[in-house]
Enzyme design. Structure first.
Site, PDB file in Angstrom:
ATOM      1  CE  LYS A 115      -4.161  -2.001   2.059  1.00 50.17           C
ATOM      2  NZ  LYS A 115      -5.157  -1.960   3.152  1.00 50.17           N
ATOM      3  CE  LYS A 217      -8.582  -9.299  -1.056  1.00 48.18           C
ATOM      4  NZ  LYS A 217      -8.160  -8.844   0.284  1.00 48.18           N
ATOM      5  CE  LYS A 220     -14.368  -2.682   0.217  1.00 46.20           C
ATOM      6  NZ  LYS A 220     -14.327  -2.168   1.586  1.00 46.20           N
TER       7      LYS A 220
END
Length: 355
Positions: A115, A217, A220
């Protein structure tokens, strides 16, 4: 010496639309676990600001996740549903765990590396300490089990490390106060205040991948809406996305081993197995040797059958904002009572005066 009462805790971030991966990997398992465990389910709004501080409508997103919990079948009367920031003990215990955890432990977390990216120095301190708050979320209720996807296993291992270090560092004080609980740590029986929480990982689709790239994956944050099935999608959108899902030109294999190195095919087979509550082997037995032109319509029909009622119920519950807020308020009060009992013990163990 008492023992830990079995208790499940888990949470979902209120960021963006919930999708099929959230439903199969988390929420549907939450519903099933209600039958066998006491459960606490949380909308982790404090976690949502670790990577992005400013949100367009965080209250609305929090209510939407709550509506998804309820629409999927979670019973807020028998169990507890609340939003994290409503219970201040989460943040209080997280600070204590920041002092228990080691910087080296945090630097090893692969999710932080992913991230934060290359500009790690510009990431928030909250993002680095995220797993410490996650540990506090779980251990402030002394939860014994957490349903997690494969990507969260490392964070749960850190939770166990934090619990073990706290138990060891304060073993004498825990014993003096009579707060120790007997538990199994590998082959050894030990005493401690916090449990060594166990993961609950099962099912054929613990990790649902993108419909556009079977190596990533389902997310969103993916810029392509075709990469995911949102829980709010209607029947037409669900069918369209599955029919447009990326595949390879070969038919489905006749044996499970034939899915190796075919990530998109493996992903769609896993989704079918999870939605139909069967195994991948059974899906291959039914569709092996057939083209995707046959398999995709069958998968689309199944997905619509399973997801459309959830989407409709979400819309109905979301329209009743007063009800959603009442659920969160009631859940927060009940969760806070449990969390405060834990924090009273923790303050006594550490030596923090609170009366």
């Amino acid at each position: 010496m008492s023992s830990f009462k079995p208790l499940v805790f888990s949470g979902v971030q209120p960021t963006g639309n919930l999708h099929l991966g959230n439903y199969l990997g988390a929420i549907r398992k939450f519903v099933a676990l209600q039958e066998s465990h006491d459960c606490i389910y949380c909308v982790v709004d404090l976690h949502s600001i670790t990577a992005q501080l400013v949100h367009d409508d965080l209250p609305g997103q929090t209510r939407a996740i709550t509506a998804a919990f309820l629409a999927s079948g979670i019973d807020p009367k028998k169990h507890i549903v609340f939003n994290q920031s409503r219970v201040s003990q989460h943040a209080e215990l997280a600070w204590i765990f920041n002092c228990v955890a080691r910087i080296g432990w945090m630097n090893r977390m692969t999710q932080f590396k992913d991230k934060a990216g290359k500009d790690r120095e510009n990431a928030s301190l909250g993002l680095l300490a995220y797993p410490s708050l996650m540990a506090a979320d779980i251990l402030v209720y002394r939860a014994t089990h957490v349903p997690v996807g494969d990507d969260q296993k490392q964070h749960l291992e850190l939770t166990r490390d934090i619990a073990a270090k706290f138990n060891n560092d304060f073993s004498q004080k825990i014993g003096e106060l009579g707060l120790g609980v007997e538990m199994q740590a590998g082959d050894e029986t030990v005493n401690g205040y916090f449990p060594l929480t166990e993961p609950l990982i099962d099912g054929p689709a613990t990790r649902v991948m993108s419909l556009r790239d079977g190596t990533k994956k389902m997310s969103k944050s993916d810029p392509s809406d075709l990469s995911r099935i949102n829980l709010t999608d209607d029947a037409d959108a669900i069918s369209k996305k599955i029919k447009k899902a990326k595949t390879d030109p070969e038919p489905l294999p006749s044996e499970l081993g034939g899915l190796k190195d075919r990530p998109e095919a493996e992903n769609l087979v896993g989704i079918y197995a999870a939605l139909s509550e069967t195994s991948r082997e059974q899906v291959i037995a039914e569709f092996g040797g057939r083209q995707f032109s046959v398999f995709k319509p069958a998968l689309a029909e199944l997905a619509v059958e399973k997801l459309a009622p959830v989407a409709a119920e979400m819309r109905r519950i979301s329209a009743d904002r007063a009800y959603v807020d009442a659920v969160l308020r009631d859940g927060g009060e009940r969760a806070s009572a449990i969390a405060e009992r834990t924090m009273k013990d923790v303050r006594d163990i550490i030596g923090l005066l609170d009366d």
